[in-house]
Design a protein around this motif. Structure first.
Motif, PDB file in Angstrom:
ATOM      1  N   PRO A 102      27.341  62.369  19.402  1.00  0.00           N
ATOM      2  CA  PRO A 102      26.431  61.391  18.789  1.00  0.00           C
ATOM      3  C   PRO A 102      25.095  62.058  18.451  1.00  0.00           C
ATOM      4  O   PRO A 102      24.827  63.181  18.901  1.00  0.00           O
ATOM      5  CB  PRO A 102      26.260  60.344  19.881  1.00  0.00           C
ATOM      6  CG  PRO A 102      26.441  61.107  21.155  1.00  0.00           C
ATOM      7  CD  PRO A 102      27.484  62.152  20.855  1.00  0.00           C
ATOM      8  N   PRO A 103      24.245  61.383  17.689  1.00  0.00           N
ATOM      9  CA  PRO A 103      22.918  61.944  17.379  1.00  0.00           C
ATOM     10  C   PRO A 103      22.140  62.241  18.658  1.00  0.00           C
ATOM     11  O   PRO A 103      22.410  61.671  19.724  1.00  0.00           O
ATOM     12  CB  PRO A 103      22.249  60.835  16.568  1.00  0.00           C
ATOM     13  CG  PRO A 103      23.374  60.042  16.004  1.00  0.00           C
ATOM     14  CD  PRO A 103      24.466  60.090  17.033  1.00  0.00           C
ATOM     15  N   TYR A 144      33.923  55.576  14.353  1.00  0.00           N
ATOM     16  CA  TYR A 144      32.663  56.127  14.860  1.00  0.00           C
ATOM     17  C   TYR A 144      32.756  57.617  15.170  1.00  0.00           C
ATOM     18  O   TYR A 144      32.272  58.099  16.177  1.00  0.00           O
ATOM     19  CB  TYR A 144      32.226  55.346  16.099  1.00  0.00           C
ATOM     20  CG  TYR A 144      31.886  53.915  15.769  1.00  0.00           C
ATOM     21  CD1 TYR A 144      30.753  53.597  15.022  1.00  0.00           C
ATOM     22  CD2 TYR A 144      32.728  52.872  16.171  1.00  0.00           C
ATOM     23  CE1 TYR A 144      30.467  52.285  14.684  1.00  0.00           C
ATOM     24  CE2 TYR A 144      32.441  51.556  15.838  1.00  0.00           C
ATOM     25  CZ  TYR A 144      31.306  51.271  15.094  1.00  0.00           C
ATOM     26  OH  TYR A 144      31.020  49.970  14.758  1.00  0.00           O
ATOM     27  N   ILE A 190      21.222  67.131  12.046  1.00  0.00           N
ATOM     28  CA  ILE A 190      22.118  66.227  12.739  1.00  0.00           C
ATOM     29  C   ILE A 190      23.580  66.647  12.629  1.00  0.00           C
ATOM     30  O   ILE A 190      24.360  66.479  13.563  1.00  0.00           O
ATOM     31  CB  ILE A 190      21.934  64.773  12.233  1.00  0.00           C
ATOM     32  CG1 ILE A 190      22.733  63.817  13.122  1.00  0.00           C
ATOM     33  CG2 ILE A 190      22.330  64.644  10.775  1.00  0.00           C
ATOM     34  CD1 ILE A 190      22.458  62.365  12.834  1.00  0.00           C
ATOM     35  N   ARG A 198      26.114  67.112  15.719  1.00  0.00           N
ATOM     36  CA  ARG A 198      27.409  66.439  15.825  1.00  0.00           C
ATOM     37  C   ARG A 198      28.549  67.429  16.062  1.00  0.00           C
ATOM     38  O   ARG A 198      29.478  67.137  16.819  1.00  0.00           O
ATOM     39  CB  ARG A 198      27.693  65.649  14.545  1.00  0.00           C
ATOM     40  CG  ARG A 198      26.830  64.409  14.356  1.00  0.00           C
ATOM     41  CD  ARG A 198      27.277  63.655  13.106  1.00  0.00           C
ATOM     42  NE  ARG A 198      26.470  62.477  12.866  1.00  0.00           N
ATOM     43  CZ  ARG A 198      26.614  61.327  13.505  1.00  0.00           C
ATOM     44  NH1 ARG A 198      27.538  61.232  14.443  1.00  0.00           N
ATOM     45  NH2 ARG A 198      25.863  60.295  13.224  1.00  0.00           N
ATOM     46  N   GLU A 237      27.260  53.710  16.855  1.00  0.00           N
ATOM     47  CA  GLU A 237      27.903  54.914  17.380  1.00  0.00           C
ATOM     48  C   GLU A 237      27.299  55.298  18.724  1.00  0.00           C
ATOM     49  O   GLU A 237      28.011  55.696  19.659  1.00  0.00           O
ATOM     50  CB  GLU A 237      27.731  56.070  16.391  1.00  0.00           C
ATOM     51  CG  GLU A 237      28.397  57.357  16.852  1.00  0.00           C
ATOM     52  CD  GLU A 237      27.941  58.563  16.070  1.00  0.00           C
ATOM     53  OE1 GLU A 237      28.591  59.614  16.169  1.00  0.00           O
ATOM     54  OE2 GLU A 237      26.912  58.459  15.362  1.00  0.00           O
ATOM     55  N   GLY A 238      25.974  55.185  18.824  1.00  0.00           N
ATOM     56  CA  GLY A 238      25.302  55.504  20.076  1.00  0.00           C
ATOM     57  C   GLY A 238      25.768  54.607  21.210  1.00  0.00           C
ATOM     58  O   GLY A 238      25.877  55.039  22.363  1.00  0.00           O
ATOM     59  N   GLU A 292      24.584  54.523  13.146  1.00  0.00           N
ATOM     60  CA  GLU A 292      24.224  55.427  14.236  1.00  0.00           C
ATOM     61  C   GLU A 292      23.892  54.660  15.515  1.00  0.00           C
ATOM     62  O   GLU A 292      24.160  55.141  16.619  1.00  0.00           O
ATOM     63  CB  GLU A 292      23.049  56.317  13.812  1.00  0.00           C
ATOM     64  CG  GLU A 292      23.461  57.336  12.752  1.00  0.00           C
ATOM     65  CD  GLU A 292      22.297  58.156  12.239  1.00  0.00           C
ATOM     66  OE1 GLU A 292      21.157  57.939  12.704  1.00  0.00           O
ATOM     67  OE2 GLU A 292      22.525  59.020  11.375  1.00  0.00           O
ATOM     68  N   LEU A 337      24.333  59.431   7.319  1.00  0.00           N
ATOM     69  CA  LEU A 337      24.940  58.135   7.581  1.00  0.00           C
ATOM     70  C   LEU A 337      23.911  57.031   7.386  1.00  0.00           C
ATOM     71  O   LEU A 337      23.178  57.043   6.417  1.00  0.00           O
ATOM     72  CB  LEU A 337      25.537  58.110   8.988  1.00  0.00           C
ATOM     73  CG  LEU A 337      26.657  59.130   9.226  1.00  0.00           C
ATOM     74  CD1 LEU A 337      27.146  59.049  10.661  1.00  0.00           C
ATOM     75  CD2 LEU A 337      27.807  58.939   8.276  1.00  0.00           C
TER      76      LEU A 337
END
Length: 221
Positions: free
Chosen positions: A46-47, A40, A138, A142, A20-21, A17, A12
């Motif tokens: 999430p990471p 998202y 990652i 996810r 998204e976080g 990110e 991504l």
């Protein structure tokens, strides 16, 4: 497919990110649960960095609230020790090592050690979970069924005991409750005044939003 929507998936991009976080800061959500957030990656974790930030915030908030409440006279080190066994052990060690220190100094040192123990537990718990899950990137993070950032069982228990203690002795304290009620009354009065006098805030006069929304934005700023 995620790969079609995001050609760079699983990498991504940093901006995505970060956002998204933020939206998954405290919890994950399913597809369609929050339609405005469907971009998202709902249904995925999430990471790892975002997962760690969530628990690091927990450590920071708990320790900062302990310190603030101690300064305000809402609690004592002995009261914390009675409710949190892990802290009791730390406090006993500090009092033995620094018998000539003031109560405030002993408290500060004990909280410093508490933070160290919680952070160490977070690192150990996360590394163990990642190894046990066998994730190597990652995308695997996810798609894992649960979040991998976690405390060890022992430090998780300590964190929960701290939160329960703070809820009982600080967040629900009678003195703070009275101040909270007084603040709500003052905000209500200020809201009504600004709603009746929009000229007092330029944003309300120029805003395309409703007057009440403009006043809320002004008060929140």
């Amino acid at each position: 497919m995620l790969e079609q929507r995001y050609p760079r998936f699983p990498g991504l991009n940093l901006t995505f990110e970060v956002r998204e976080g933020i939206v998954k800061h405290s919890r994950d959500f399913a597809p369609g649960e929050f339609p405005s957030l469907d971009e998202y990656l709902p249904g995925l974790r999430p990471p790892l960095e975002a997962q760690l930030i969530d628990l690091a915030d927990e450590v920071a908030y708990n320790s900062a609230d302990l310190d603030d409440a101690f300064e305000a006279g809402l609690l004592t080190a002995a009261e914390i020790a009675q409710a949190v066994p892990a802290y009791a052990e730390l406090l006993d060690t500090i009092e033995t090592q620094f018998p000539g220190a003031t109560g405030r100094e002993q408290f500060q040192e004990s909280v410093r050690h508490l933070i160290d123990d919680l952070v160490s537990g977070l690192i150990t718990g996360t590394v163990t979970a990642v190894k046990d899950a066998g994730v190597t990137g990652i995308e695997a993070v996810r798609r894992h069924p649960s979040r991998l950032a976690r405390f060890t069982p022992e430090t998780r228990q300590t964190s929960l005991e701290l939160k329960r203690f703070l809820l009982r002795n600080v967040y629900s304290a009678e003195a703070l409750d009275k101040n909270r009620r007084d603040s709500i009354v003052k905000l209500d009065r200020l809201f009504e005044y600004l709603l009746a006098h929009p000229e007092k805030i330029r944003a309300a006069e120029d805003s395309r939003e409703s007057p009440s929304r403009a006043v809320c934005d002004f008060l929140a700023a």
